[in-house]
Structures are given as C-alpha cells and as structure tokens.
Design a protein around this motif. Structure first.
Motif, PDB file in Angstrom:
ATOM      1  N   PRO A 181      13.295   3.408  13.028  1.00 58.27           N
ATOM      2  CA  PRO A 181      12.300   3.819  12.045  1.00 58.27           C
ATOM      3  C   PRO A 181      11.514   2.626  11.503  1.00 58.27           C
ATOM      4  O   PRO A 181      11.927   1.483  11.590  1.00 58.27           O
ATOM      5  CB  PRO A 181      13.143   4.467  10.930  1.00 58.27           C
ATOM      6  N   THR A 182      10.354   2.937  10.945  1.00 59.79           N
ATOM      7  CA  THR A 182       9.484   1.895  10.401  1.00 59.79           C
ATOM      8  C   THR A 182       9.230   2.119   8.922  1.00 59.79           C
ATOM      9  O   THR A 182       9.586   3.149   8.363  1.00 59.79           O
ATOM     10  CB  THR A 182       8.132   1.881  11.136  1.00 59.79           C
ATOM     11  N   VAL A 183       8.596   1.160   8.296  1.00 55.08           N
ATOM     12  CA  VAL A 183       8.184   1.178   6.896  1.00 55.08           C
ATOM     13  C   VAL A 183       9.306   1.634   5.976  1.00 55.08           C
ATOM     14  O   VAL A 183       9.206   2.648   5.303  1.00 55.08           O
ATOM     15  CB  VAL A 183       6.915   2.045   6.674  1.00 55.08           C
ATOM     16  N   GLY A 189       7.851  -6.636  -1.546  1.00 52.71           N
ATOM     17  CA  GLY A 189       8.521  -5.352  -1.356  1.00 52.71           C
ATOM     18  C   GLY A 189       8.175  -4.724  -0.024  1.00 52.71           C
ATOM     19  O   GLY A 189       9.040  -4.133   0.647  1.00 52.71           O
ATOM     20  N   LEU A 190       6.914  -4.855   0.393  1.00 47.23           N
ATOM     21  CA  LEU A 190       6.497  -4.316   1.685  1.00 47.23           C
ATOM     22  C   LEU A 190       7.228  -5.024   2.823  1.00 47.23           C
ATOM     23  O   LEU A 190       7.676  -4.387   3.781  1.00 47.23           O
ATOM     24  CB  LEU A 190       4.984  -4.479   1.846  1.00 47.23           C
ATOM     25  N   PRO A 213      -0.832   4.564   3.301  1.00 47.60           N
ATOM     26  CA  PRO A 213       0.375   4.854   4.089  1.00 47.60           C
ATOM     27  C   PRO A 213       0.620   3.883   5.237  1.00 47.60           C
ATOM     28  O   PRO A 213       1.764   3.733   5.672  1.00 47.60           O
ATOM     29  CB  PRO A 213       0.102   6.266   4.625  1.00 47.60           C
ATOM     30  N   ASP A 214      -0.435   3.238   5.744  1.00 46.85           N
ATOM     31  CA  ASP A 214      -0.285   2.341   6.879  1.00 46.85           C
ATOM     32  C   ASP A 214       0.164   0.961   6.410  1.00 46.85           C
ATOM     33  O   ASP A 214      -0.512   0.308   5.618  1.00 46.85           O
ATOM     34  CB  ASP A 214      -1.606   2.224   7.636  1.00 46.85           C
ATOM     35  N   ALA A 215       1.323   0.504   6.907  1.00 49.04           N
ATOM     36  CA  ALA A 215       1.898  -0.753   6.423  1.00 49.04           C
ATOM     37  C   ALA A 215       1.000  -1.952   6.712  1.00 49.04           C
ATOM     38  O   ALA A 215       0.879  -2.854   5.884  1.00 49.04           O
ATOM     39  CB  ALA A 215       3.278  -0.965   7.039  1.00 49.04           C
TER      40      ALA A 215
END
Length: 557
Positions: A346-348, A170-171, A136-138
């Motif tokens: 927001p993130t990710v 993609g990330l 879950p952590d980018a």
C-alpha cells in the motif's frame, strides 16, 4: 503601530495583552483585550481575546470572537489577517469541537480570501498549505508543501515555513520515508521551542504532528526527548496539553511505562470533558489499549462501548477480542481492515498503519490453528516492513515470521526472533521484547531446555514488572511445563500482578468474592480467576490461608 504575533498592535492595552499571550498568561491577556475592546473595537483586540479564551478552554466563545475578528478584517480588506482568523476557526471548529462541516467551510473561506491577495505575497504560502492539506496525490502534495516552505523563507514568515515543514515531515512518514520525515519534524519543533512560529493553530499542529508520528512508528526516545525539551512551551497551550498528551500516553503505553501512560490518558480525557467531549474518544481508545495490555479486559470492554465504529478503534478492539478468545470476531475485524492483494504494497500511509494490524492478524490465525493463513500474512507484513529503515515494523515482521515457524515446526525460528529482539530493543518496547523472549523459549523448549527456561524466566520477570497478568500467566505455565520453579526466592506478593495483590488485600480484609467484585468493578468470575491465580502463586490452599498470609505480612513489616 508595530507588528507582533503577526498582528498590528495599535494601543498600549493591545501591546499589554499580546505580551501576556507570549507569556502564557491567559487571564491577564483577556483582561487587557476586554479593556481595549471597551475603548474601540478592532480586529487585533478581538483576535487577542479569542486566543485568550482558547487558552482558558472556552472554545465556543473563542470561536465566536475569531469569527468577529474575521468579519472586522474582511471589512478592512486585511487579507492575511482575515485568512489567519478563518484558518484558526477551521482548527477550533474541526480539531477541537469536532464539527467537520464547519471546519470545511472555514478552510474554503480562508482559501478564497488568500487567493484575493495575489500570487507574489506571503498569503500564497498559506494557500499552498491549505491546498496540500486536501490534496489526495502524495507527489502533488509534496510539491505544494515544498513551494510553501520556500515562500515562508522568502517572506520571513516562520509560521508558513515550519507548518509546511511539519506537514512535509508527516507526509514522508506516511510514504515510508520515516527517518527523513522525523528529521523534518525535529526541525519544526526546534523552531517552535525557540519561539519562531507564534500562531495558535500552527504551534499546536506542529507539536501534535510530531507526537502523532512518534506514536505511529513507536519512536519512544524521540517523543521522550521532545516532551522534556518543550515542557515550558506546552504549558502555554491547553490543546497541546490534551491532544498531544493523548498521543504521548499511547507512546508511554508502548514503552511499558504504564503508570505514566495512565496519568497522561486520564488527564487528556478529563481535559476533553471540560470543553470538547467529541475529541475524547481517541484518548479513551488508547486507555482501553492500555487495559488490554494489563489484562484488565472487562475495563477495556467498558471503555470501548459505543466506540465500535470509530475509525481508530480496530487494533484495540481486535486485540481485546483476541485476548478474550473471540478469535472469529477479531479475524473478521482485521480481515476487513486489511483487505487487498497480498502482493500489493500500500501507499500513502497505509503500510505504516497496516503493519500492526497484519501482525495482529497473524496472532489470530495462529490462535485458530490456521498456520498457512498466518504464513501468508507474515509474508505480506515482511514486504511492507522491507520498505522502511525504522526498527519497529521490521521487528514485528520478524516476530510474526518467528511465530509462524514455531507453529509450523518446519524451520528454525531463532534467527527471526533474534532479529525481533534487536529491533524491539532499539525501539525501547519492553512488552514486545518480553513476548519475543517467551517465543524464543517455545522455540528452544525441546532442543535446549535450559536455555528455554532462562528465556521464559526473562519473559516472566518483564511481564511481572509491567503488570501484564495474562502474559505472566502464560510464561509461568511454560516454566511449569519445563519442570522449572516459577520463583527462586521466598514467596511473597512480589509474584502477584497489581490486580491480584488488590484482591489478596481485600481477602485479608474479610471481603467475599461478590463484595470484591463490587469494590473493583469486575465480575465475580474474574474475581474467582484472580483468587485461583494468587493462591497458586503463593502456594496457598484456600481463602483462609490467604487471609492469614495477609495478616502475617502486616506483622512482619
């Protein structure tokens, strides 16, 4: 024995089947592997037959043969091959058949098997990719994928290297590094077209990953170029021809190429019906989105029946409710989907996906007359857009701010709208361009009516070319309010939308409104609306004159 397609090839029949797979000849491959299995069972023959079945769209049978290949490889303690079979099973059961629990189980088996191989082996690269997929952590995910890329390069395994590269791209897209992410996707797809990655799931994931990213950020030119460059490679992979064509259909919709989009999306839904109905929902939602843009709202509503809880349906469903005037329902949908602090970026990936939802929410608030709420959301959208260099989000943020300024009447909207025009032009989004021209006409209607008329005419022409009936009517109404004729040339069916032209032809054939409704699968009320619109556009007084117009048109051809 020699290595091909990452398998140990141990007989002429297996060599023949593997060569057929490389050529995309599933029938010949299946025949060769079945003959090989008739002689002696082997993991290579089972895996080859599984891939041939996959290409023939026999997905359940393919999964069963991958499972048999997995069992054989496990008995022989071939860690890499067993892990590959388990990973491919995860892909088919999850991404193709839609069985998420089974997919999770096979990913766990792949991870356990690959751990048995030890650290200093290529299997470690696959282990890192699987770990990154569920991380879950980018930042941690980025580190894992970077290590996997290095391992793929060190051991000369292009499937590891380029799948990890594709995931990393993609990330980056999901964490607002769009240009860098798309460049990594380009590199992975270039390697794919050159034949470097060969594993079934790897090929599909790389291709679909780039088109998914293109659809997410509305990168029409990039998607177009890769669809042409990879056309030959696509013919060898049936899921590429469905999963990715659904993404491409969404891209074509945004690009205003609606006839092409309809072909792609209908083909995708037909493909899914043949073997994976669980996966057709995404294509159906995209088709409904196309129908909303076309103003074919009843058809869109029918397509979305039963999909109201789908995680990807919110923007399309909210746009449908807004177009139908159900602003309260649209507002509730969008507020729930975008809830959070207005001051929090927001993130990710949330920012990339939330931007279009916020733009829709601005439209809803303005439709309800809630200008202050619209201004608040427009500011939130702008904060998100400033974190990206790609043109799309910045353009929709500028468009939203321009609309708010027009509604409030407090500030000049032209600078914002010019910025939106520039961004939408760069992104090749004609529907958004036309909407911006129309808003520019509203902004200039009092201080420069002649310029406003020119802007409204440009919008009308674009809407008519797109066959966007609802928006074309709005542009025509503005032109009439400015005292300008809608059309400058001779009257004719070119002024009509596609649906209005269909209704006109059926009037000419003598059909009544109920009969037209049955023929076109729309309500009688919708037929009445189309009849009223086409009579006004053609300067006709009644149905009799419309029927006579059709007859004259036929004789004058």
């Amino acid at each position: 024995m020699w290595s091909c397609h990452h398998r140990l090839v141990s007989s002429p029949l297996i060599e023949q089947g593997t060569a057929a797979l490389r050529d995309g000849d599933a029938v010949a491959a299946r025949r060769a592997f079945e003959l090989a299995l008739a002689e002696i069972e082997s993991g290579e023959a089972l895996e080859g037959l599984a891939e041939a079945l996959y290409l023939e769209r026999e997905y359940s049978a393919s999964a069963a043969h991958y499972e048999r290949a997995y069992s054989f490889y496990r008995r022989e303690r071939q860690h890499m091959a067993a892990g590959r079979a388990a990973r491919t099973l995860a892909w088919i059961t999850g991404n193709v058949l839609g069985h998420w629990a089974v997919r999770s189980g096979w990913l766990a088996r792949a991870r356990t098997i690959l751990e048995e191989a030890g650290q200093d082996r290529p299997e470690r690269g696959w282990l890192l990719i699987i770990s990154a997929f569920t991380e879950p952590d980018a930042q941690v995910r980025e580190t894992l994928l970077g290590e996997a890329i290095a391992i793929g390069r060190r051991f000369g395994d292009p499937d590891i290297e380029f799948l990890a590269l594709s995931y990393l791209g993609g990330l980056f897209v999901m964490t607002d590094r769009v240009e860098k992410g798309m460049a990594l996707g380009d590199e992975a797809l270039a390697a794919l077209c050159a034949g470097e990655p060969t594993e079934l799931a790897t090929v599909d994931e790389i291709f679909c990953g780039l088109l998914w990213a293109c659809e997410l950020v509305n990168d029409v030119p990039r998607a177009d170029q890769w669809m042409r460059a990879a056309a030959e490679r696509m013919q060898r992979s049936n899921v590429v021809a469905a999963f990715c064509r659904a993404h491409y259909g969404g891209i074509l919709t945004a690009a205003g190429r609606w006839q092409e989009a309809e072909v792609e999306l209908l083909e995708a839904t037909r493909h899914f019906d043949q073997g994976m109905p669980e996966r057709r929902d995404g294509a159906v939602i995209r088709l409904a989105g196309l129908r909303v843009r076309q103003g074919r709202l009843e058809e869109a509503a029918l397509l979305l029946q039963g999909l109201e809880q789908h995680p990807d349906v919110v923007p399309t469903l909210a746009a449908l409710h807004l177009a139908r005037g159900d602003t309260t329902i649209a507002r509730d949908l969008l507020e729930r989907a975008t809830e959070g602090s207005d001051h929090e970026v927001p993130t990710v990936g949330a920012s990339t996906m939330m931007g279009p939802l916020l733009a829709l929410l601005v439209d809803v608030y303005l439709e309800q007359g809630s200008v202050d709420d619209a201004a608040r959301i427009a500011r939130r959208l702008d904060r998100i857009a400033q974190g990206q260099r790609a043109p799309y989000l910045r353009a929709i943020a500028a468009f939203a701010e321009g609309r708010v300024r027009i509604a409030s009447g407090k500030r000049d909207a032209r600078a914002c709208l010019h910025q939106a025009l520039e961004g939408f032009a760069r992104a090749q989004l004609p529907m958004e361009l036309a909407r911006t021209h129309l808003e520019m006409a509203h902004a200039l209607s009092e201080r420069a009516p002649e310029v406003a008329i020119a802007e409204a005419r440009a919008a009308l022409q674009d809407f008519e070319r797109l066959d966007a009936a609802r928006h074309a009517d709005a542009a025509g109404a503005l032109l009439r309010s400015l005292g300008a004729p809608i059309r400058t040339g001779p009257k004719g069916t070119g002024a009509l939308t596609k649906r209005e032209a269909e209704v006109l032809q059926l009037i000419g054939a003598g059909l009544s409104n109920p009969e037209i409704a049955d023929r076109l699968y729309i309500t009688r009320k919708t037929v009445e609306t189309h009849v009223g619109n086409l009579l006004a556009k053609l300067g006709l007084r009644n149905r009799a004159e419309a029927a006579a117009f059709v007859t004259r048109s036929k004789f004058s051809r």
